[in-house]
Scaffold this motif. Structure first.
Motif, mmCIF file in Angstrom:
data_model
loop_
_atom_site.group_PDB
_atom_site.id
_atom_site.type_symbol
_atom_site.label_atom_id
_atom_site.label_comp_id
_atom_site.label_asym_id
_atom_site.label_seq_id
_atom_site.Cartn_x
_atom_site.Cartn_y
_atom_site.Cartn_z
ATOM 1 N N LYS A 439 0.835 -1.212 0.000
ATOM 2 C CA LYS A 439 0.000 0.000 0.000
ATOM 3 C C LYS A 439 0.865 1.256 0.000
ATOM 4 O O LYS A 439 0.634 2.192 -0.768
ATOM 5 C CB LYS A 439 -0.916 -0.007 1.224
ATOM 6 N N ASP A 440 1.896 1.290 0.866
ATOM 7 C CA ASP A 440 2.740 2.478 0.960
ATOM 8 C C ASP A 440 3.553 2.686 -0.310
ATOM 9 O O ASP A 440 3.767 3.827 -0.746
ATOM 10 C CB ASP A 440 3.671 2.366 2.167
ATOM 11 N N VAL A 441 4.023 1.612 -0.917
ATOM 12 C CA VAL A 441 4.777 1.738 -2.169
ATOM 13 C C VAL A 441 3.883 2.333 -3.252
ATOM 14 O O VAL A 441 4.299 3.200 -4.030
ATOM 15 C CB VAL A 441 5.340 0.372 -2.613
ATOM 16 N N ALA A 442 2.621 1.880 -3.298
ATOM 17 C CA ALA A 442 1.669 2.426 -4.278
ATOM 18 C C ALA A 442 1.468 3.926 -4.055
ATOM 19 O O ALA A 442 1.380 4.707 -5.013
ATOM 20 C CB ALA A 442 0.341 1.685 -4.175
ATOM 21 N N ASP A 443 1.416 4.342 -2.792
ATOM 22 C CA ASP A 443 1.250 5.769 -2.479
ATOM 23 C C ASP A 443 2.463 6.575 -2.946
ATOM 24 O O ASP A 443 2.317 7.653 -3.540
ATOM 25 C CB ASP A 443 1.049 5.959 -0.976
ATOM 26 N N TYR A 444 3.662 6.074 -2.673
ATOM 27 C CA TYR A 444 4.878 6.777 -3.105
ATOM 28 C C TYR A 444 4.916 6.880 -4.631
ATOM 29 O O TYR A 444 5.282 7.921 -5.193
ATOM 30 C CB TYR A 444 6.135 6.038 -2.617
ATOM 31 N N HIS A 445 4.535 5.795 -5.297
ATOM 32 C CA HIS A 445 4.552 5.789 -6.758
ATOM 33 C C HIS A 445 3.580 6.829 -7.310
ATOM 34 O O HIS A 445 3.887 7.535 -8.287
ATOM 35 C CB HIS A 445 4.197 4.392 -7.278
ATOM 36 N N GLN A 446 2.415 6.925 -6.689
ATOM 37 C CA GLN A 446 1.415 7.902 -7.137
ATOM 38 C C GLN A 446 1.944 9.330 -6.986
ATOM 39 O O GLN A 446 1.668 10.199 -7.807
ATOM 40 C CB GLN A 446 0.114 7.725 -6.339
ATOM 41 N N GLN A 447 2.733 9.558 -5.938
ATOM 42 C CA GLN A 447 3.331 10.883 -5.740
ATOM 43 C C GLN A 447 4.425 11.166 -6.777
ATOM 44 O O GLN A 447 4.778 12.322 -7.024
ATOM 45 C CB GLN A 447 3.963 10.983 -4.353
ATOM 46 N N GLY A 448 4.974 10.103 -7.373
ATOM 47 C CA GLY A 448 6.072 10.256 -8.324
ATOM 48 C C GLY A 448 7.440 10.102 -7.699
ATOM 49 O O GLY A 448 8.468 10.276 -8.358
ATOM 50 N N ARG A 449 7.474 9.711 -6.444
ATOM 51 C CA ARG A 449 8.749 9.606 -5.742
ATOM 52 C C ARG A 449 9.387 8.226 -5.982
ATOM 53 O O ARG A 449 8.707 7.202 -5.839
ATOM 54 C CB ARG A 449 8.539 9.811 -4.244
ATOM 55 N N PRO A 450 10.649 8.169 -6.364
ATOM 56 C CA PRO A 450 11.284 6.864 -6.592
ATOM 57 C C PRO A 450 11.443 6.099 -5.276
ATOM 58 O O PRO A 450 11.761 6.681 -4.239
ATOM 59 C CB PRO A 450 12.644 7.214 -7.189
ATOM 60 N N VAL A 451 11.225 4.784 -5.357
ATOM 61 C CA VAL A 451 11.316 3.933 -4.175
ATOM 62 C C VAL A 451 12.189 2.721 -4.498
ATOM 63 O O VAL A 451 12.029 2.090 -5.544
ATOM 64 C CB VAL A 451 9.925 3.429 -3.712
ATOM 65 N N LEU A 452 13.097 2.402 -3.588
ATOM 66 C CA LEU A 452 13.895 1.170 -3.666
ATOM 67 C C LEU A 452 13.493 0.293 -2.496
ATOM 68 O O LEU A 452 13.636 0.695 -1.339
ATOM 69 C CB LEU A 452 15.393 1.485 -3.594
ATOM 70 N N ILE A 453 12.951 -0.895 -2.782
ATOM 71 C CA ILE A 453 12.515 -1.810 -1.730
ATOM 72 C C ILE A 453 13.545 -2.928 -1.616
ATOM 73 O O ILE A 453 13.834 -3.626 -2.588
ATOM 74 C CB ILE A 453 11.130 -2.410 -2.023
ATOM 75 N N GLY A 454 14.095 -3.090 -0.422
ATOM 76 C CA GLY A 454 15.089 -4.137 -0.193
ATOM 77 C C GLY A 454 14.470 -5.356 0.450
ATOM 78 O O GLY A 454 13.740 -5.252 1.435
#
Length: 878
Positions: A439-454
């Motif tokens: 859910k949180d990754v989807a929110d970051y993606h919607q904002q346009g912010r790059p995310v790296l999940i380890g």
């Protein structure tokens, strides 16, 4: 201990800056003068430095000018100028220390300073990387600096070697400016890049070579180890082994692979959560004895079955597909637990790999015989000077100091750190954690912010990928299954809206640039600024690793060179680390509080508990590595003795003294065995003379029909003196008989064959000794002390067997020149019983001397090396 000292004496970075600042100022003082030099004059500086070095000046004296020259060469050829903090890093590396430098601080560029300076000694500098990609990328990237200064650069790959050549423009992608050469040529370069495995295995192969010309390395002078914590700590637990197949039955692997899944956890076996050791219960043993129709598995004659059973159970319980290994093209390929990369060619030892193959119902590769082995710990300790660099070394400073005598120096960043590390979010179970992560990754993606999940495993990365797909979140997955695209994926991980799911692989080697690494795009600056405004790269860890520095590496992907960024870990009380160290207790507290499953908590107690657990695991792993080293040190002293003798033999040292000494000792052993006392009544003269004749012709004083009487006329001291003189006489006669050149060849071949044959068997014996030595603990005896004592006795026996073979063969064989091509090499080795190393080390000659049969006495030892008498072996039908 190190952290305590820091508190007592102050911040190590501040001390380092203060200590090196005068040198940095001196380097800066030469900058203007270097800029005024032409390209030719700058290149000539190398000749000048070498000349000054051959005089009274030292490398330390050359630091200011040499570093200034490298900085200027980098400015002209790469458009990069070393920052002052990078100069500090170069000084640290030259001084033989570990430079801890944060991600993005330019470690690759820093290394050029110490590499160039030490290459002026003309003894070779090795730069060790973690994978073939970096071993190929970095020399091409940095070689314009070295080339401008007149130095040559070599590059080692798994099955090839190259020299940097700017004239090579037409080549496959990633291979431009690399000219294929022999491995020896790559090592003859001033600077050689390669992985730890390539350097280590070349060392072993060099010590298996049958000709001096087949060796490729030229000594271990100075090495800089990139990602030093990964190579000298994570990789150190696995020894490098060169082996060949053994003739062992494989059916038992399949049998036990089918039986162990029937065992019930807890009832039939238990697992120690901390050590992961598995123990069969009495019920489990009874079931296995019933299924295998074996009255007692632990009777000596059945102990080999226990070996198969324990390996099958280990494979079933502790080795999970897509976590510890993957199946690729019908083979089990190990996944490195720290980097997440596939370890092609590496196999678990002692039958465990075969047990995993049986579990997956694959074709089993036979167990192997060890020809040569060395731990990375002992290999790198052989360098005259060693240094390293990484973003995470301080937490392991104690181990670097105790094992390698390396100090860790924390180099300050060029710009202040811009990343914010948020406290952990703790969930009651894994399912709730993964729901919130998605859910949180989807929110970051919607904002346009790059995310790296380890993630900590391939399995976890693929499960999260499925959740993100269901939520419609486009993303890239980076794990060992698609490691070929690592650089491409990581280079785009900082773009707007990018979502990258990765195992530990993303923690090393390639920087994540906000807006993407293709900075020459017209819209790059605009995208970069937008990403910065959104807060930079967000790193989301889904589970804590056993080691704190692996977590720190993941965090370090964000906030490079002062960039904005954040990081946060989402953990579950069902995560492996938490289950092993008190997760149930915390879970009970959370349950009492009546908290919702999807509601995470943040608390200092939990954070402290996690940190404490990681320290315990780090300590446990250090104990394992130290244990491995303590045992390997026993074998290492023996290895150095054997390899030193072998090197002398290959280099054409005068072997007469060694051979004559062997003959004298063999004569002495015969006297001690058959003429044990000063009283002739106890002497067995016929046996003594019979065995003497098996070696060589008797001395004139003892030959003939009255030899027995002649011996009895002498006392032991007189006999010893007579035979000591005869050893040299017999040797000289043999040399006269076959010629000096043939004698040199014969000496070399016999000694090499004796060393190689018995050393291989000795390695197997030492491994078996080590496997069973733990039983000494039951007798209140330190197993390590017992291993040292018994290992030393085994080594004495090894030397005695080698001596026996050489002396008993020297006078009964001749040497002939026989052409050997590639196809015939194996047949020739088999026919002549040549060194078992020949095939593994790889012969590269057009003609080879081979041992051929001369006139052999029927009671003499068979020259094939079987240990039997000639008449009962190869001479049976003669």
């Amino acid at each position: 201990m190190v952290s305590l000292l820091n508190k007592l004496v102050g911040n190590s970075s501040e001390k380092l800056v203060k200590k090196t600042l005068p040198v940095v100022r001196s380097i800066n003082g030469f900058e203007t003068a270097m800029k005024e030099l032409s390209d030719t004059q700058l290149r000539d500086k190398t000749v000048e430095f070498k000349s000054r070095l051959s005089g009274k000046e030292s490398l330390d004296d050359l630091i200011p000018e040499a570093f200034a020259a490298v900085r200027e060469a980098a400015r002209r050829n790469l458009g990069q100028r070393h920052y002052d903090v990078q100069l500090i890093g170069g000084i640290v590396l030259h001084q033989g220390q570990i430079a801890e430098m944060k991600t993005g601080e330019g470690k690759t560029l820093v290394a050029t300073l110490a590499v160039y300076l030490n290459a002026l000694s003309e003894k070779g500098v090795h730069l060790v990387t973690v994978n073939d990609y970096l071993a190929r990328r970095d020399p091409v990237w940095m070689s314009p600096i070295y080339h401008a200064l007149g130095l040559t650069v070599g590059c080692l790959q798994h099955d090839s070697a190259y020299l940097f050549d700017p004239e090579i423009t037409e080549a496959p992608n990633g291979m431009q400016q690399l000219r294929a050469v022999s491995r020896a040529e790559a090592y003859q370069a001033d600077i050689t890049y390669g992985t730890n495995n390539e350097f280590g295995f070349d060392y072993l192969r060099d010590n298996m070579a049958l000709e001096a010309s087949h060796r490729v390395q030229r000594g271990l002078h100075f090495a800089i180890v990139d990602e030093v914590d990964n190579i000298l700590i994570d990789e150190a637990r696995t020894p490098l082994i060169i082996s060949g197949p053994a003739e062992e039955p494989v059916e038992h692997y399949y049998t036990f692979a089918k039986l162990v899944p029937k065992l019930e956890p807890e009832d039939d076996f238990t697992i120690d959560d901390r050590t992961r050791a598995i123990s069969l219960s009495q019920e489990g043993i009874a079931k296995m004895e019933k299924w295998t129709k074996t009255p007692n598995l632990y009777e000596p004659e059945n102990y080999h079955l226990v070996h198969y059973m324990e390996n099958a159970l280990n494979a079933h319980v502790t080795k999970t597909r897509d976590k510890e290994y993957v199946v690729r093209d019908g083979e089990v390929v190990i996944v490195d637990e720290f980097t997440g990369r596939l370890q092609f060619g590496r196999r678990w030892s002692d039958g465990l790999h075969q047990a995993v193959e049986a579990k997956e119902n694959l074709k089993i590769q036979r167990e192997s015989i060890t020809y040569a082995t060395v731990t990375l710990q002992n290999y790198f300790r052989m360098y005259k000077k060693l240094s390293g660099m990484t973003g995470t070394a301080e937490t392991e400073a104690d181990e670097f100091l105790k094992i390698y005598h390396l100090d860790v120096a924390v180099v300050p960043t060029n710009l202040p750190m811009g990343r914010t590390d948020a406290p952990d979010l703790v969930f009651q179970n894994e399912e709730s954690k993964w729901r919130v992560v998605a859910k949180d990754v989807a929110d970051y993606h919607q904002q346009g912010r790059p995310v790296l999940i380890g993630t900590t495993s391939i399995e976890s990365s693929e499960q999260l990928s499925q959740r993100l797909k269901r939520q419609g979140v486009p993303h890239q997955v980076l794990n060992a299954k698609n490691h070929e695209h690592e650089a491409t994926i990581v280079s785009q991980a900082g773009r707007l809206g990018a979502v990258t799911v990765s195992t530990n692989m993303a923690g090393r080697g390639t920087d994540i640039v906000l807006g993407g690494s293709d900075t020459d795009r017209p819209d790059w600056q605009e995208e970069h600024d937008k990403v910065v405004q959104l807060g930079g790269l967000h790193v989301l860890g889904t589970e804590h690793h056993d080691a704190r520095r692996i977590d720190n590496q993941l965090r370090g992907r964000s906030g490079r060179q002062g960039d904005a960024g954040t990081s946060q870990f989402y953990i579950s009380l069902e995560d492996e680390l938490m289950r092993r160290f008190g997760g149930d207790r915390i879970k009970t507290i959370m349950g009492w509080a009546g908290m919702d499953e999807d509601t995470p908590i943040e608390h200092k107690i939990i954070t402290k508990s996690i940190g404490s657990a990681q320290v315990k695991v780090e300590s446990y792993h250090f104990d394992i590595r130290k244990h491995l080293l303590d045992y390997d040190d026993v074998l290492n002293s023996q290895r150095e003795f054997i390899y030193s003798d072998r090197s002398d033999i290959l280099e054409g040292q005068n072997l007469k003294e060694m051979i004559v000494g062997m003959i004298r000792q063999e004569f002495q052993d015969l006297i001690d065995r058959h003429l044990p006392s000063r009283h002739s009544d106890d002497w067995d003269v016929p046996s003594f003379l019979g065995e003497m004749e098996q070696i060589c012709a008797l001395p004139p004083d003892l030959s003939g029909d009255y030899g027995d009487d002649a011996v009895l006329q002498l006392n032991r001291d007189q006999l010893i003196k007579l035979l000591s003189d005869h050893a040299e006489t017999a040797y000289d006669s043999r040399e006269t008989e076959i010629g000096s050149e043939q004698m040199r060849t014969l000496e070399r071949l016999l000694l090499l064959r004796a060393i190689d044959t018995h050393w291989v068997n000795h390695l197997t014996g030492m491994e078996n000794l080590r496997t069973g030595i733990g039983l000494h603990a039951y007798g209140q005896r330190d197993p390590l002390v017992a291993y040292r004592a018994e290992g030393q006795q085994m080594f004495k026996d090894l030397l005695a067997r080698m001596q026996h073979d050489v002396v008993h063969t020297l006078f009964h064989v001749t040497v002939t020149e026989q052409p050997v091509d590639v196809r015939a090499r194996r047949a020739a080795a088999q026919a002549t019983k040549a060194s078992p190393m020949a095939e593994v080390a790889g012969g590269r000659r057009d003609a080879a001397p081979v041992v051929g049969a001369g006139k052999i006495g029927r009671n003499a030892p068979c020259p094939c090396g079987s240990g039997k008498k000639y008449k009962r072996c190869c001479g049976a039908n003669v």
